[in-house]
Design an enzyme around this catalytic site. Sequence first.
Site, mmCIF file in Angstrom:
data_model
loop_
_atom_site.group_PDB
_atom_site.id
_atom_site.type_symbol
_atom_site.label_atom_id
_atom_site.label_comp_id
_atom_site.label_asym_id
_atom_site.label_seq_id
_atom_site.Cartn_x
_atom_site.Cartn_y
_atom_site.Cartn_z
ATOM 1 N N ASP A 6 -10.113 -35.409 -20.371
ATOM 2 C CA ASP A 6 -8.710 -35.305 -19.978
ATOM 3 C C ASP A 6 -8.677 -35.025 -18.487
ATOM 4 O OD1 ASP A 6 -5.962 -34.938 -19.882
ATOM 5 O OD2 ASP A 6 -6.111 -32.820 -20.429
ATOM 6 N N GLY A 8 -6.845 -34.483 -15.092
ATOM 7 C CA GLY A 8 -5.621 -34.130 -14.394
ATOM 8 C C GLY A 8 -5.839 -34.145 -12.896
ATOM 9 N N ASN A 9 -4.789 -33.891 -12.140
ATOM 10 C CA ASN A 9 -4.909 -33.899 -10.687
ATOM 11 C C ASN A 9 -5.723 -32.732 -10.155
ATOM 12 O OD1 ASN A 9 -3.138 -36.184 -9.624
ATOM 13 N ND2 ASN A 9 -1.745 -35.188 -11.051
ATOM 14 N N THR A 10 -5.785 -31.641 -10.917
ATOM 15 C CA THR A 10 -6.511 -30.452 -10.474
ATOM 16 C C THR A 10 -7.830 -30.271 -11.203
ATOM 17 O OG1 THR A 10 -4.406 -29.357 -9.979
ATOM 18 C CG2 THR A 10 -6.355 -27.957 -10.139
ATOM 19 N N ASN A 11 -7.819 -30.454 -12.529
ATOM 20 C CA ASN A 11 -9.023 -30.228 -13.334
ATOM 21 C C ASN A 11 -9.276 -31.366 -14.312
ATOM 22 O OD1 ASN A 11 -9.794 -27.496 -12.456
ATOM 23 N ND2 ASN A 11 -7.894 -26.847 -13.429
ATOM 24 N N ILE A 12 -10.537 -31.489 -14.716
ATOM 25 C CA ILE A 12 -10.937 -32.380 -15.805
ATOM 26 C C ILE A 12 -11.416 -31.493 -16.950
ATOM 27 C CG2 ILE A 12 -12.472 -34.234 -16.563
ATOM 28 C CD1 ILE A 12 -12.821 -35.018 -13.631
ATOM 29 N N VAL A 13 -10.855 -31.713 -18.127
ATOM 30 C CA VAL A 13 -11.309 -31.000 -19.320
ATOM 31 C C VAL A 13 -12.175 -31.949 -20.134
ATOM 32 C CG1 VAL A 13 -10.634 -29.770 -21.405
ATOM 33 C CG2 VAL A 13 -9.228 -29.584 -19.342
ATOM 34 N N GLY A 108 3.299 -41.525 -19.150
ATOM 35 C CA GLY A 108 1.949 -41.316 -18.626
ATOM 36 C C GLY A 108 0.984 -40.827 -19.688
ATOM 37 N N ASP A 110 -1.004 -38.331 -19.688
ATOM 38 C CA ASP A 110 -0.966 -36.883 -19.909
ATOM 39 C C ASP A 110 0.138 -36.497 -20.878
ATOM 40 O OD1 ASP A 110 0.844 -37.772 -17.944
ATOM 41 O OD2 ASP A 110 0.886 -35.851 -16.919
#
Length: 257
Positions: A6, A8-13, A108, A110
């Site tokens: 997953d 995201g713009n800040t983190n990847i999970v 999107g 997300d």
Amino acid sequence: MIFALDVGNTNIVLGVFGDDYNMMHSWRIATDNTKTEDELYVIIRNFFIDKNIKFEDFDGVVIASVVPKMLFALELLSKKYFKKEPIIVSTDINTGIKVPAPYSSKLGSDRIVDIVGAKVSSYLPAIVVDFGTATTFDCVDGDMNYRGGIICPGMNISAEALYTRAAKLPRVEIEAVSTSLGMDTTTQMQAGLFYGFLGQFENIIKHLKEELDGDYKVVLTGGLSKFIGKHSEYVDVVDEELTLKGIIELYKMNKEK
């Protein structure tokens, strides 16, 4: 096993799911769209070594990304090291979400994974709030009809804007302060961020519930979800694993496609 990402713009999970689709392991890394598939491989390999996992153990890969540059590298990673063609989350795959025209192709990845995660967790009808780089609100009824949503700047964006655009303001950590009466610049900024976003969240929920028919659960996810969840009576559920639940469910829905 299935490997889910997953982005995201800040983190990847990152999540590893067993043959029963239950999550076995998860990790969080910073999003860096300059990294190549080989650099990402080294990071993920170290996680796998710690858990005695091999790349050849996986039956599939599924990726949800809001960062196009990262998606290219992750597709290459999947093909090169997992030897798998990944399932990419988008409106082009089977999601089960009914979005009215002409917006059916606008949702999107997300938002898709959050909504599907809410469905598989039996939270619907729900207002799903994701506290990420942006704060998003998505309203979905019990039949997976998408009723609309809201996008707001995230808390970290606002905190960073104060630091970068005001010459004398410091960079501060976001905290749940005990009083709105800050006595110095730092505590006043923290009070403004906390009470400002708490008030924004609760006011938006109030207006959404006035426009929606029925009893919608308020479901929070994302990095700062616990932060708001502990201090608002409007919150029904905080589920930090909601996105990964949605991603693995989308894999199950589309693996034979």
